[in-house]
Design a protein around this motif. Sequence first.
Motif, PDB file in Angstrom:
ATOM      1  N   LYS A   1       0.536   4.061  -3.057  1.00  0.00           N
ATOM      2  CA  LYS A   1       0.219   5.482  -2.849  1.00  0.00           C
ATOM      3  C   LYS A   1       1.030   6.394  -3.759  1.00  0.00           C
ATOM      4  O   LYS A   1       0.614   7.523  -4.042  1.00  0.00           O
TER       5      LYS A   1
ATOM      6  N   LEU B   1      -2.060   3.820   4.420  1.00  0.00           N
ATOM      7  CA  LEU B   1      -2.681   4.676   3.403  1.00  0.00           C
ATOM      8  C   LEU B   1      -2.859   6.117   3.872  1.00  0.00           C
ATOM      9  O   LEU B   1      -3.462   6.917   3.154  1.00  0.00           O
TER      10      LEU B   1
ATOM     11  N   SER C   1       9.812   1.084  -0.688  1.00  0.00           N
ATOM     12  CA  SER C   1       8.579   1.650  -1.237  1.00  0.00           C
ATOM     13  C   SER C   1       8.780   2.232  -2.630  1.00  0.00           C
ATOM     14  O   SER C   1       7.956   2.020  -3.530  1.00  0.00           O
TER      15      SER C   1
ATOM     16  N   ASP D   1      -2.612  10.044   4.686  1.00  0.00           N
ATOM     17  CA  ASP D   1      -2.152  11.168   3.883  1.00  0.00           C
ATOM     18  C   ASP D   1      -0.740  11.563   4.315  1.00  0.00           C
ATOM     19  O   ASP D   1      -0.431  11.594   5.518  1.00  0.00           O
ATOM     20  N   ASP D   2       0.133  11.831   3.354  1.00  0.00           N
ATOM     21  CA  ASP D   2       1.521  12.181   3.673  1.00  0.00           C
ATOM     22  C   ASP D   2       1.637  13.657   4.014  1.00  0.00           C
ATOM     23  O   ASP D   2       2.314  14.450   3.329  1.00  0.00           O
TER      24      ASP D   2
ATOM     25  N   ASP E   1      -4.239   6.740  -7.301  1.00  0.00           N
ATOM     26  CA  ASP E   1      -5.131   7.335  -6.311  1.00  0.00           C
ATOM     27  C   ASP E   1      -6.253   6.404  -5.873  1.00  0.00           C
ATOM     28  O   ASP E   1      -6.765   6.524  -4.767  1.00  0.00           O
TER      29      ASP E   1
ATOM     30  N   LEU F   1       0.826  -1.211   0.000  1.00  0.00           N
ATOM     31  CA  LEU F   1       0.000   0.000   0.000  1.00  0.00           C
ATOM     32  C   LEU F   1       0.861   1.262   0.000  1.00  0.00           C
ATOM     33  O   LEU F   1       0.528   2.246  -0.680  1.00  0.00           O
ATOM     34  N   GLU F   2       1.949   1.251   0.752  1.00  0.00           N
ATOM     35  CA  GLU F   2       2.829   2.419   0.785  1.00  0.00           C
ATOM     36  C   GLU F   2       3.440   2.681  -0.591  1.00  0.00           C
ATOM     37  O   GLU F   2       3.660   3.843  -0.970  1.00  0.00           O
TER      38      GLU F   2
ATOM     39  N   ARG G   1      -5.494   7.689   1.611  1.00  0.00           N
ATOM     40  CA  ARG G   1      -5.415   7.733   0.156  1.00  0.00           C
ATOM     41  C   ARG G   1      -6.009   6.470  -0.456  1.00  0.00           C
ATOM     42  O   ARG G   1      -5.480   5.916  -1.409  1.00  0.00           O
ATOM     43  N   GLY G   2      -7.086   5.988   0.122  1.00  0.00           N
ATOM     44  CA  GLY G   2      -7.725   4.788  -0.365  1.00  0.00           C
ATOM     45  C   GLY G   2      -8.696   4.277   0.676  1.00  0.00           C
ATOM     46  O   GLY G   2      -8.961   4.931   1.684  1.00  0.00           O
TER      47      GLY G   2
ATOM     48  N   ILE H   1      -7.208   3.240  -4.599  1.00  0.00           N
ATOM     49  CA  ILE H   1      -6.643   2.060  -3.950  1.00  0.00           C
ATOM     50  C   ILE H   1      -7.657   1.505  -2.961  1.00  0.00           C
ATOM     51  O   ILE H   1      -8.230   2.246  -2.163  1.00  0.00           O
TER      52      ILE H   1
END
Length: 311
Positions: free
Chosen positions: A23, A64, A299, A66-67, A27, A19-20, A122-123, A29
């Motif tokens: 991302k 997932l 990643s 948000d960064d 978009d 998942l990482e 993000r998913g 996921i």
Amino acid sequence: MTGPAVVALGGGHGLAASLEALKLVCDDITAVVTVADNGGSSGRLRDEFDVLPPGDLRMALTALCDDTEWGHTWRDVLQHRFRGDGQLGGHALGNLLITALWDLHQDPVIGLDLVGRLLNARGRVLPMAAVPLEITARVQGLDPDDPQALSTLRGQVAVATTKGTVVSITLEPSDPPSAPDTVAAVREADWVILGPGSWFTSVMPHLMVPALRDALHDTSAKRLLTLNLEHSGETAGFTAARQVEALVDHAPRMRLDAVLADPSAVDDEAGLRAAAARLGAELVLAPVAQRGAPGHHDSLRLAAAYRDLFG
């Protein structure tokens, strides 16, 4: 960023690594997460409140996040684990939050979506099945007087930590229901990714839930199997080809488009290509391990491999 609609199936650290990486390249996921854990904080909450084990679902949600400062702050809060020997000792706060939301809303999907909103995820994260599952395994090599004898182990923890060789697994109940959103996500995806992760307790159980298995068979999505970087634990002594063959044994109707492997984890390339071909798949070799930490996915490298495959 747009990219394909991707469904990633698995559990624990393997799914989080996938998942990482995802991302970074798309978009849309959806994580579909195993619900058979019976150990630690998840096992305690499962037993006490008769809920799905929340731990792997929490890990997928935090992967997932948000960064941003907001996303990372709430990721760390949900991952926080209480110390000590009291009633809270060993519990991850996110497990408690998810269980509380399930108690309030009576719908696991609603609770998971609310935690996703808190993280600006993000998913989306969905359970593999709508009820908790128990894994039972037939294991060889546990009887020192008869190494060929088969023993039965029950429970995810027992299977994941066995010193024997797992021959086959079953689920209880054998025909668990799936959440409609889970099945719909697989049927509507552009790509479906299985693995990496603990082979018999995180990856292969997805192929044994009837509605989910049918969706995996029938979807028009391309199907990718991501192999592990190390053969340890449940698959100690397995070759990369044998990992793929175990999947064929448990889901003979399954077809794949690609099998992704790091060259360092491939002991017999010809054998692995042949095993992949049995599933209709092309073998794709790409460096996806961290430099200096060969047992862990990088990643950025994994994202690059996914990007190239998605075209």
